[in-house]
Design a protein around this motif. Structure first.
Motif, PDB file in Angstrom:
ATOM      1  N   PHE A 152       0.832  -1.204   0.000  1.00 50.15           N
ATOM      2  CA  PHE A 152       0.000   0.000   0.000  1.00 50.15           C
ATOM      3  C   PHE A 152       0.864   1.249   0.000  1.00 50.15           C
ATOM      4  CE2 PHE A 152      -1.969   3.374   2.594  1.00 50.15           C
ATOM      5  CZ  PHE A 152      -3.020   3.693   1.756  1.00 50.15           C
ATOM      6  N   GLY A 153       0.725   2.064  -1.030  1.00 46.20           N
ATOM      7  CA  GLY A 153       1.419   3.336  -1.076  1.00 46.20           C
ATOM      8  C   GLY A 153       2.904   3.255  -1.364  1.00 46.20           C
ATOM      9  N   ALA A 154       3.425   2.066  -1.649  1.00 47.15           N
ATOM     10  CA  ALA A 154       4.857   1.937  -1.873  1.00 47.15           C
ATOM     11  C   ALA A 154       5.224   2.398  -3.280  1.00 47.15           C
ATOM     12  CB  ALA A 154       5.290   0.479  -1.689  1.00 47.15           C
ATOM     13  N   PRO A 155       6.468   2.860  -3.490  1.00 53.54           N
ATOM     14  CA  PRO A 155       6.915   3.170  -4.849  1.00 53.54           C
ATOM     15  C   PRO A 155       6.864   1.929  -5.726  1.00 53.54           C
ATOM     16  CG  PRO A 155       8.428   4.045  -3.212  1.00 53.54           C
ATOM     17  CD  PRO A 155       7.491   3.164  -2.478  1.00 53.54           C
ATOM     18  N   VAL A 156       6.612   2.129  -6.990  1.00 49.08           N
ATOM     19  CA  VAL A 156       6.511   1.009  -7.932  1.00 49.08           C
ATOM     20  C   VAL A 156       7.490   1.234  -9.075  1.00 49.08           C
ATOM     21  CG1 VAL A 156       4.112   0.482  -7.387  1.00 49.08           C
ATOM     22  CG2 VAL A 156       4.619   2.152  -9.155  1.00 49.08           C
ATOM     23  N   PRO A 157       8.095   0.152  -9.591  1.00 48.99           N
ATOM     24  CA  PRO A 157       8.978   0.300 -10.755  1.00 48.99           C
ATOM     25  C   PRO A 157       8.175   0.709 -11.984  1.00 48.99           C
ATOM     26  CG  PRO A 157       9.334  -1.795  -9.623  1.00 48.99           C
ATOM     27  CD  PRO A 157       8.082  -1.220  -9.074  1.00 48.99           C
ATOM     28  N   HIS A 158       8.808   1.462 -12.880  1.00 51.78           N
ATOM     29  CA  HIS A 158       8.135   1.948 -14.084  1.00 51.78           C
ATOM     30  C   HIS A 158       8.601   1.237 -15.345  1.00 51.78           C
ATOM     31  CE1 HIS A 158       6.005   5.209 -12.059  1.00 51.78           C
ATOM     32  NE2 HIS A 158       7.130   5.487 -11.412  1.00 51.78           N
ATOM     33  N   THR A 159       9.795   0.676 -15.322  1.00 54.17           N
ATOM     34  CA  THR A 159      10.301   0.013 -16.519  1.00 54.17           C
ATOM     35  C   THR A 159       9.866  -1.452 -16.529  1.00 54.17           C
ATOM     36  OG1 THR A 159      12.383  -0.615 -15.444  1.00 54.17           O
ATOM     37  CG2 THR A 159      12.294   1.544 -16.503  1.00 54.17           C
ATOM     38  N   LEU A 160       9.909  -2.049 -17.722  1.00 54.93           N
ATOM     39  CA  LEU A 160       9.530  -3.457 -17.859  1.00 54.93           C
ATOM     40  C   LEU A 160      10.489  -4.359 -17.085  1.00 54.93           C
ATOM     41  CD1 LEU A 160       7.768  -5.644 -19.131  1.00 54.93           C
ATOM     42  CD2 LEU A 160       9.269  -5.575 -21.140  1.00 54.93           C
ATOM     43  N   LEU A 161      11.785  -4.051 -17.140  1.00 53.35           N
ATOM     44  CA  LEU A 161      12.768  -4.843 -16.422  1.00 53.35           C
ATOM     45  C   LEU A 161      12.566  -4.731 -14.912  1.00 53.35           C
ATOM     46  CD1 LEU A 161      15.281  -6.620 -16.417  1.00 53.35           C
ATOM     47  CD2 LEU A 161      16.669  -4.518 -16.512  1.00 53.35           C
ATOM     48  N   GLY A 162      12.287  -3.530 -14.437  1.00 46.60           N
ATOM     49  CA  GLY A 162      12.073  -3.341 -13.009  1.00 46.60           C
ATOM     50  C   GLY A 162      10.840  -4.062 -12.511  1.00 46.60           C
ATOM     51  N   ARG A 163       9.747  -3.999 -13.256  1.00 47.88           N
ATOM     52  CA  ARG A 163       8.518  -4.674 -12.840  1.00 47.88           C
ATOM     53  C   ARG A 163       8.674  -6.191 -12.897  1.00 47.88           C
ATOM     54  NH1 ARG A 163       3.801  -0.975 -15.776  1.00 47.88           N
ATOM     55  NH2 ARG A 163       4.182   0.912 -14.526  1.00 47.88           N
ATOM     56  N   THR A 164       9.372  -6.688 -13.900  1.00 50.81           N
ATOM     57  CA  THR A 164       9.600  -8.131 -13.992  1.00 50.81           C
ATOM     58  C   THR A 164      10.464  -8.617 -12.837  1.00 50.81           C
ATOM     59  OG1 THR A 164       9.459  -7.992 -16.411  1.00 50.81           O
ATOM     60  CG2 THR A 164      10.430  -9.976 -15.474  1.00 50.81           C
ATOM     61  N   SER A 165      11.505  -7.876 -12.510  1.00 52.94           N
ATOM     62  CA  SER A 165      12.369  -8.255 -11.394  1.00 52.94           C
ATOM     63  C   SER A 165      11.603  -8.226 -10.076  1.00 52.94           C
ATOM     64  CB  SER A 165      13.571  -7.312 -11.318  1.00 52.94           C
ATOM     65  OG  SER A 165      14.307  -7.338 -12.525  1.00 52.94           O
ATOM     66  N   ALA A 166      10.758  -7.218  -9.877  1.00 48.02           N
ATOM     67  CA  ALA A 166       9.969  -7.136  -8.651  1.00 48.02           C
ATOM     68  C   ALA A 166       8.980  -8.293  -8.544  1.00 48.02           C
ATOM     69  CB  ALA A 166       9.221  -5.802  -8.598  1.00 48.02           C
ATOM     70  N   LEU A 167       8.401  -8.686  -9.679  1.00 44.44           N
ATOM     71  CA  LEU A 167       7.460  -9.816  -9.668  1.00 44.44           C
ATOM     72  C   LEU A 167       8.168 -11.120  -9.313  1.00 44.44           C
ATOM     73  CD1 LEU A 167       4.629 -10.911 -10.192  1.00 44.44           C
ATOM     74  CD2 LEU A 167       5.229 -11.102 -12.611  1.00 44.44           C
ATOM     75  N   LEU A 168       9.320 -11.365  -9.911  1.00 42.02           N
ATOM     76  CA  LEU A 168      10.073 -12.589  -9.595  1.00 42.02           C
ATOM     77  C   LEU A 168      10.513 -12.590  -8.128  1.00 42.02           C
ATOM     78  CD1 LEU A 168      12.269 -12.922 -12.809  1.00 42.02           C
ATOM     79  CD2 LEU A 168      10.184 -14.200 -12.230  1.00 42.02           C
ATOM     80  N   TYR A 169      10.940 -11.431  -7.640  1.00 40.55           N
ATOM     81  CA  TYR A 169      11.341 -11.328  -6.239  1.00 40.55           C
ATOM     82  C   TYR A 169      10.162 -11.607  -5.310  1.00 40.55           C
ATOM     83  CZ  TYR A 169      12.562  -9.072  -1.833  1.00 40.55           C
ATOM     84  OH  TYR A 169      12.754  -8.795  -0.500  1.00 40.55           O
ATOM     85  N   ALA A 170       8.981 -11.095  -5.658  1.00 40.05           N
ATOM     86  CA  ALA A 170       7.805 -11.321  -4.820  1.00 40.05           C
ATOM     87  C   ALA A 170       7.409 -12.792  -4.798  1.00 40.05           C
ATOM     88  CB  ALA A 170       6.635 -10.467  -5.324  1.00 40.05           C
ATOM     89  N   ILE A 171       7.499 -13.460  -5.943  1.00 39.15           N
ATOM     90  CA  ILE A 171       7.131 -14.885  -6.009  1.00 39.15           C
ATOM     91  C   ILE A 171       8.022 -15.722  -5.093  1.00 39.15           C
ATOM     92  CG2 ILE A 171       7.067 -16.889  -7.535  1.00 39.15           C
ATOM     93  CD1 ILE A 171       6.217 -15.019  -9.783  1.00 39.15           C
ATOM     94  N   LEU A 172       9.285 -15.359  -4.987  1.00 42.90           N
ATOM     95  CA  LEU A 172      10.212 -16.112  -4.139  1.00 42.90           C
ATOM     96  C   LEU A 172      10.205 -15.636  -2.694  1.00 42.90           C
ATOM     97  CD1 LEU A 172      13.285 -16.339  -6.551  1.00 42.90           C
ATOM     98  CD2 LEU A 172      11.600 -18.114  -6.071  1.00 42.90           C
ATOM     99  N   ALA A 173      10.110 -14.333  -2.495  1.00 39.64           N
ATOM    100  CA  ALA A 173      10.310 -13.778  -1.157  1.00 39.64           C
ATOM    101  C   ALA A 173       9.084 -13.924  -0.265  1.00 39.64           C
ATOM    102  CB  ALA A 173      10.695 -12.298  -1.260  1.00 39.64           C
ATOM    103  N   ILE A 174       7.883 -13.732  -0.806  1.00 40.88           N
ATOM    104  CA  ILE A 174       6.694 -13.736   0.047  1.00 40.88           C
ATOM    105  C   ILE A 174       6.450 -15.107   0.688  1.00 40.88           C
ATOM    106  CG2 ILE A 174       4.181 -13.465   0.042  1.00 40.88           C
ATOM    107  CD1 ILE A 174       4.507 -11.233  -1.971  1.00 40.88           C
ATOM    108  N   PRO A 175       6.428 -16.222  -0.074  1.00 37.94           N
ATOM    109  CA  PRO A 175       6.224 -17.524   0.601  1.00 37.94           C
ATOM    110  C   PRO A 175       7.352 -17.877   1.565  1.00 37.94           C
ATOM    111  CG  PRO A 175       5.858 -17.702  -1.766  1.00 37.94           C
ATOM    112  CD  PRO A 175       6.512 -16.381  -1.531  1.00 37.94           C
ATOM    113  N   THR A 176       8.594 -17.565   1.191  1.00 34.83           N
ATOM    114  CA  THR A 176       9.715 -17.860   2.081  1.00 34.83           C
ATOM    115  C   THR A 176       9.613 -17.074   3.379  1.00 34.83           C
ATOM    116  OG1 THR A 176      11.118 -18.257   0.147  1.00 34.83           O
ATOM    117  CG2 THR A 176      12.225 -17.903   2.251  1.00 34.83           C
TER     118      THR A 176
END
Length: 235
Positions: free
Chosen positions: A60-84
């Motif tokens: 909520f309210g956090a900065p978000v990446p604007h580039t395709l590479l940044g958003r893809t990296s954030a998505l991959l990080y979330a898939i691994l980091a949140i369950p762990t």
């Protein structure tokens, strides 16, 4: 002296239309959270806080990446980091609650045995520790945040009470000092640890309905913590 001729109606209409288009784009950008004089989000403290937001699933309210590479990296990080992160928080909090409850029981038995004639004097401790100290711990943790991120930074009373809103893009995160962002990241992680401890307490002392819902999903397993069980039996 050169004489300025008046603009033609067509040229005047094109200029006014261009100005109106720019005004509408500016209003839309500000409405979407953009700043006319944006600060720095993606420095080291900013990326650290963003990583905490993603790992704890508090976007909520956090900065978000604007580039395709940044958003893809954030998505991959979330898939691994949140369950762990959830897995580690649940298991660590369960082991911690087991040890704390065993130690508390040990102290209670010793005090009750030595000061049994003054048992009524210890009722106040039972009132303070109501709900297994969950309300007290929650209030105390919020007060720590109010003092650290509000009072010590000379914020107004309203900003002090609502200090988490400052750490959002619309709340002025770009103007927050770097070291404060880092401390707030650790504060958010501590809040998630507190939440995990609350869930562990509910799991251990909750109703059978909660247990029947959570056990098929294997969200809160305590059997695997053999060290905690053996320590509890020895105590």
């Amino acid at each position: 002296m050169t004489k300025i001729t008046p603009l033609s109606p067509r040229w005047r209409y094109a200029i006014e239309r261009r100005v109106e288009d720019e005004r509408q784009l500016t209003i839309r950008a500000v409405g979407d959270g953009a700043r006319l004089k944006p600060g720095r989000f993606w420095d080291l403290p900013g990326t650290f806080l963003f990583a905490i937001y993603v790992m704890t699933a508090l976007g909520f309210g956090a900065p978000v990446p604007h580039t395709l590479l940044g958003r893809t990296s954030a998505l991959l990080y979330a898939i691994l980091a949140i369950p762990t992160h959830i897995y580690l928080m649940v298991n660590a909090s369960t082991c911690m609650i087991v040890h704390v409850e065993a130690y508390t029981k040990h102290l209670k038995d010793n005090f009750c045995g030595k000061f049994s004639e003054h048992k009524h004097d210890f009722r106040c401790f039972g009132i303070i520790g109501a709900g297994r100290c969950v309300p007290l711990a929650t209030i105390a943790y919020y007060i720590i945040g109010v003092v650290a991120f509000g009072i010590l930074r000379n914020k107004t009373p309203l900003e002090t009470a609502m200090f988490p809103l400052e750490f959002t893009t619309t709340g002025g995160l770009e103007h927050v000092e770097g070291y404060v962002r880092i401390f707030y990241g650790f504060y958010v992680e501590g809040a998630m640890c507190l939440l995990a401890c609350v869930l562990a307490i509910v799991r251990r002392h909750g109703s059978s309905i909660f247990s029947s819902i959570s056990e098929p999903c294997r969200l809160f397993e305590t059997d695997a913590c053999e060290l905690c069980s053996s320590d509890k039996e020895r105590i």
